[in-house]
Scaffold this motif. Structure first.
Motif, PDB file in Angstrom:
ATOM      1  N   ALA A   1       0.835  -1.206   0.000  1.00 36.71           N
ATOM      2  CA  ALA A   1       0.000   0.000   0.000  1.00 36.71           C
ATOM      3  C   ALA A   1       0.871   1.259   0.000  1.00 36.71           C
ATOM      4  O   ALA A   1       0.567   2.230  -0.697  1.00 36.71           O
ATOM      5  CB  ALA A   1      -0.932  -0.006   1.209  1.00 36.71           C
ATOM      6  N   ARG A   2       1.958   1.243   0.775  1.00 36.17           N
ATOM      7  CA  ARG A   2       2.857   2.400   0.813  1.00 36.17           C
ATOM      8  C   ARG A   2       3.513   2.625  -0.547  1.00 36.17           C
ATOM      9  O   ARG A   2       3.680   3.758  -0.997  1.00 36.17           O
ATOM     10  CB  ARG A   2       3.932   2.199   1.889  1.00 36.17           C
TER      11      ARG A   2
ATOM     12  N   ILE B   1       3.838   5.871  -5.592  1.00 35.19           N
ATOM     13  CA  ILE B   1       3.758   6.017  -7.049  1.00 35.19           C
ATOM     14  C   ILE B   1       2.690   7.042  -7.411  1.00 35.19           C
ATOM     15  O   ILE B   1       2.930   7.938  -8.224  1.00 35.19           O
ATOM     16  CB  ILE B   1       3.458   4.652  -7.718  1.00 35.19           C
ATOM     17  N   ARG B   2       1.530   6.916  -6.800  1.00 33.52           N
ATOM     18  CA  ARG B   2       0.429   7.843  -7.094  1.00 33.52           C
ATOM     19  C   ARG B   2       0.772   9.276  -6.713  1.00 33.52           C
ATOM     20  O   ARG B   2       0.398  10.215  -7.411  1.00 33.52           O
ATOM     21  CB  ARG B   2      -0.838   7.396  -6.374  1.00 33.52           C
TER      22      ARG B   2
ATOM     23  N   ARG C   1       3.780  10.448  -6.564  1.00 38.30           N
ATOM     24  CA  ARG C   1       5.061  10.779  -7.206  1.00 38.30           C
ATOM     25  C   ARG C   1       6.107  11.247  -6.193  1.00 38.30           C
ATOM     26  O   ARG C   1       6.745  12.286  -6.351  1.00 38.30           O
ATOM     27  CB  ARG C   1       4.858  11.835  -8.288  1.00 38.30           C
ATOM     28  N   ARG C   2       6.256  10.444  -5.156  1.00 40.27           N
ATOM     29  CA  ARG C   2       7.248  10.765  -4.127  1.00 40.27           C
ATOM     30  C   ARG C   2       8.066   9.521  -3.811  1.00 40.27           C
ATOM     31  O   ARG C   2       7.615   8.396  -4.004  1.00 40.27           O
ATOM     32  CB  ARG C   2       6.590  11.304  -2.869  1.00 40.27           C
ATOM     33  N   GLN C   3       9.261   9.743  -3.338  1.00 40.28           N
ATOM     34  CA  GLN C   3      10.143   8.631  -2.970  1.00 40.28           C
ATOM     35  C   GLN C   3       9.956   8.323  -1.498  1.00 40.28           C
ATOM     36  O   GLN C   3       9.765   9.216  -0.677  1.00 40.28           O
ATOM     37  CB  GLN C   3      11.596   8.985  -3.241  1.00 40.28           C
ATOM     38  N   VAL C   4      10.006   7.053  -1.163  1.00 38.28           N
ATOM     39  CA  VAL C   4       9.867   6.631   0.226  1.00 38.28           C
ATOM     40  C   VAL C   4      11.091   5.820   0.637  1.00 38.28           C
ATOM     41  O   VAL C   4      11.846   5.330  -0.200  1.00 38.28           O
ATOM     42  CB  VAL C   4       8.592   5.778   0.437  1.00 38.28           C
ATOM     43  N   ASP C   5      11.276   5.694   1.932  1.00 38.90           N
ATOM     44  CA  ASP C   5      12.349   4.867   2.476  1.00 38.90           C
ATOM     45  C   ASP C   5      11.750   3.604   3.054  1.00 38.90           C
ATOM     46  O   ASP C   5      10.680   3.669   3.654  1.00 38.90           O
ATOM     47  CB  ASP C   5      13.103   5.622   3.564  1.00 38.90           C
ATOM     48  N   PRO C   6      12.355   2.481   2.921  1.00 38.29           N
ATOM     49  CA  PRO C   6      13.592   2.281   2.196  1.00 38.29           C
ATOM     50  C   PRO C   6      13.356   2.288   0.687  1.00 38.29           C
ATOM     51  O   PRO C   6      12.310   1.899   0.211  1.00 38.29           O
ATOM     52  CB  PRO C   6      14.074   0.910   2.657  1.00 38.29           C
ATOM     53  N   ASP C   7      14.386   2.723  -0.034  1.00 35.15           N
ATOM     54  CA  ASP C   7      14.295   2.763  -1.492  1.00 35.15           C
ATOM     55  C   ASP C   7      14.909   1.482  -2.074  1.00 35.15           C
ATOM     56  O   ASP C   7      15.334   0.587  -1.356  1.00 35.15           O
ATOM     57  CB  ASP C   7      14.957   4.019  -2.052  1.00 35.15           C
ATOM     58  N   PHE C   8      14.943   1.386  -3.405  1.00 36.33           N
ATOM     59  CA  PHE C   8      15.462   0.180  -4.046  1.00 36.33           C
ATOM     60  C   PHE C   8      16.940  -0.044  -3.736  1.00 36.33           C
ATOM     61  O   PHE C   8      17.382  -1.186  -3.583  1.00 36.33           O
ATOM     62  CB  PHE C   8      15.242   0.232  -5.560  1.00 36.33           C
TER      63      PHE C   8
END
Length: 77
Positions: free
Chosen positions: A35-36, A41-42, A44-51
């Motif tokens: 869900a996070r 994506i919706r 358009r923000r980056q979250v932690d942890p990232d890839f």
């Protein structure tokens, strides 16, 4: 434990450790990683942890498996 959209946590703490008495711990509602991820994506923000962080963690997991296969040998990460 997380099953069917319900989180459960049991703990044995303090004086309860003397007689192994476990009890339920109330947990706040937390969105799943799925869900996070969709929300990020919706929005358009980056979250932690990232890839990148995920790749680092996967390397550590891979090394743990390799260590176990080699008799719990110490390996660098």
């Amino acid at each position: 434990r997380f099953e069917k959209d319900v989180s459960r946590l049991r703990a044995c703490t303090g004086d309860d450790m003397l007689n192994a008495t476990w009890h339920e711990v109330e947990l706040p509602r937390i969105d799943t990683n799925y869900a996070r991820f969709i929300a990020a994506i919706r929005d358009r923000r980056q979250v932690d942890p990232d890839f990148a962080r995920g790749a680092v963690l996967q390397t550590a997991l891979d090394r743990a498996i390799q260590s176990d296969a080699q008799g719990c040998r110490d390996l660098t990460v």
